[in-house]
Motif scaffolding. Structure first.
Motif, PDB file in Angstrom:
ATOM      1  N   UNK A  73      -6.724 -14.156  43.215  1.00 39.35           N
ATOM      2  CA  UNK A  73      -7.764 -14.648  42.412  1.00 39.35           C
ATOM      3  C   UNK A  73      -8.969 -14.692  43.383  1.00 39.35           C
ATOM      4  N   UNK A  74     -10.372 -14.307  42.526  1.00 41.54           N
ATOM      5  CA  UNK A  74     -11.383 -14.326  43.387  1.00 41.54           C
ATOM      6  C   UNK A  74     -12.064 -13.102  43.742  1.00 41.54           C
ATOM      7  N   UNK A  75     -13.106 -12.965  44.598  1.00 41.10           N
ATOM      8  CA  UNK A  75     -14.063 -11.956  44.685  1.00 41.10           C
ATOM      9  C   UNK A  75     -13.783 -11.017  45.753  1.00 41.10           C
ATOM     10  N   UNK A  76     -13.165 -11.548  46.849  1.00 48.83           N
ATOM     11  CA  UNK A  76     -12.631 -10.663  48.013  1.00 48.83           C
ATOM     12  C   UNK A  76     -13.619 -10.491  48.719  1.00 48.83           C
ATOM     13  N   UNK A  77     -13.466 -10.092  50.203  1.00 49.80           N
ATOM     14  CA  UNK A  77     -14.371  -9.843  51.295  1.00 49.80           C
ATOM     15  C   UNK A  77     -14.107  -8.631  51.872  1.00 49.80           C
ATOM     16  N   UNK A  78     -15.186  -8.126  52.421  1.00 56.65           N
ATOM     17  CA  UNK A  78     -15.222  -6.529  52.915  1.00 56.65           C
ATOM     18  C   UNK A  78     -15.651  -6.851  54.354  1.00 56.65           C
ATOM     19  N   UNK A  79     -14.879  -6.885  55.277  1.00 61.26           N
ATOM     20  CA  UNK A  79     -15.276  -6.969  56.778  1.00 61.26           C
ATOM     21  C   UNK A  79     -15.643  -5.736  57.399  1.00 61.26           C
ATOM     22  N   UNK A  80     -16.815  -5.892  57.964  1.00 60.54           N
ATOM     23  CA  UNK A  80     -17.346  -4.518  58.688  1.00 60.54           C
ATOM     24  C   UNK A  80     -17.299  -4.979  60.220  1.00 60.54           C
ATOM     25  N   UNK A  81     -16.483  -4.324  61.052  1.00 57.01           N
ATOM     26  CA  UNK A  81     -16.314  -4.304  62.357  1.00 57.01           C
ATOM     27  C   UNK A  81     -17.176  -3.423  63.071  1.00 57.01           C
ATOM     28  N   UNK A  82     -18.386  -4.075  63.564  1.00 57.54           N
ATOM     29  CA  UNK A  82     -19.309  -3.269  64.201  1.00 57.54           C
ATOM     30  C   UNK A  82     -18.781  -2.927  65.808  1.00 57.54           C
ATOM     31  N   UNK A  83     -19.098  -1.749  66.374  1.00 50.95           N
ATOM     32  CA  UNK A  83     -18.983  -1.421  67.741  1.00 50.95           C
ATOM     33  C   UNK A  83     -20.311  -1.159  68.472  1.00 50.95           C
ATOM     34  N   UNK A  84     -20.348  -1.231  69.817  1.00 54.49           N
ATOM     35  CA  UNK A  84     -21.508  -0.727  70.396  1.00 54.49           C
ATOM     36  C   UNK A  84     -22.187   0.523  69.776  1.00 54.49           C
ATOM     37  N   UNK A  85     -21.394   1.449  69.424  1.00 50.58           N
ATOM     38  CA  UNK A  85     -21.947   2.862  68.768  1.00 50.58           C
ATOM     39  C   UNK A  85     -22.254   2.918  67.476  1.00 50.58           C
ATOM     40  N   UNK A  86     -22.022   1.609  66.727  1.00 47.22           N
ATOM     41  CA  UNK A  86     -22.248   1.813  65.271  1.00 47.22           C
ATOM     42  C   UNK A  86     -23.795   2.126  65.003  1.00 47.22           C
ATOM     43  N   UNK A  87     -24.083   2.840  64.445  1.00 48.08           N
ATOM     44  CA  UNK A  87     -25.765   2.784  63.926  1.00 48.08           C
ATOM     45  C   UNK A  87     -25.955   1.939  62.913  1.00 48.08           C
ATOM     46  N   UNK A  88     -27.204   1.293  62.977  1.00 43.27           N
ATOM     47  CA  UNK A  88     -27.570   0.461  62.039  1.00 43.27           C
ATOM     48  C   UNK A  88     -27.366   0.828  60.623  1.00 43.27           C
ATOM     49  N   UNK A  89     -27.907   2.073  60.371  1.00 51.19           N
ATOM     50  CA  UNK A  89     -27.766   2.421  59.126  1.00 51.19           C
ATOM     51  C   UNK A  89     -26.293   2.761  58.439  1.00 51.19           C
TER      52      UNK A  89
END
Length: 195
Positions: free
Chosen positions: A30-46
């Motif tokens: 029940x509910x909307x849900x969450x999408x976790x985005x785990x950033x790394x030092x190499x993750x481009x902002x875009x």
């Protein structure tokens, strides 16, 4: 339940040699849900921005984290609290009933309780047994302490990040704001909580 967790190695033509971002989607029954985005030092902002936009289009609440996901740590903290209560002699159905009455999803509590069983000598009673009327407080405090650790370790950028994951992924009662808010720890002075 956790419907998807994978490493994203290629996005928009970026080389597969380096893992640039990891993500996990948790959609409670029940509910909307969450999408976790785990950033790394190499993750481009875009890339992070594109994943945030994709999460919104899929009707998930996006949360940016660093190095690891928040949800598995919160689930582990809640299961540890459940196990402490079970080992103190509190029945699973009492734990379930109190948390559902307080506002947690019955399905989520059942899913986390199901694999647990009392450990050790059946005659043993935990020295600091938690009274039945404090079951919820014990569980919320466990989530709050783990949330404080996540913020102190800079996995969660803000206490609100922990609250968002708890509400939209763990079915923490939304009207209560999340474990950090419930404990009064929504400010930035989390380091003092752990000392």
């Amino acid at each position: 339940s956790d419907v998807c967790s994978s490493d994203l190695k290629i996005l928009a033509g970026i080389s597969a040699a380096d893992k640039i971002v990891e993500f996990g989607i948790t959609k409670p029954d029940h509910g909307q849900g969450v999408f976790e985005i785990v950033q790394r030092s190499s993750t481009p902002p875009e890339v992070a921005k594109a994943l945030v936009e994709a999460a919104k289009r899929m009707n998930f609440v996006p949360v940016l984290t660093f190095r690891e996901r928040i949800m598995p740590r919160l689930e582990g903290a809640l299961q540890s609290a459940f196990l402490e209560l079970i080992n103190a002699g509190i029945e699973k159905n009492a734990i379930h009933a109190m948390l559902v009455e307080w506002g947690f999803s019955s399905d989520m509590v059942e899913r986390l309780l199901r694999p647990l069983s009392r450990q050790g000598d059946e005659r043993a009673v935990w020295q600091n047994a938690v009274p039945k009327d404090d079951i919820v407080g014990h569980c919320v405090a466990a989530l709050g302490r783990e949330g404080a650790r996540l913020v102190a370790e800079k996995v969660a950028p803000y206490p609100a990040s922990v609250d968002i994951v708890a509400v939209f992924g763990l079915s923490f009662p939304a009207e209560r704001g999340g474990p950090m808010f419930e404990m009064g720890w929504q400010g930035s002075g989390v380091a003092e909580i752990l000392s």
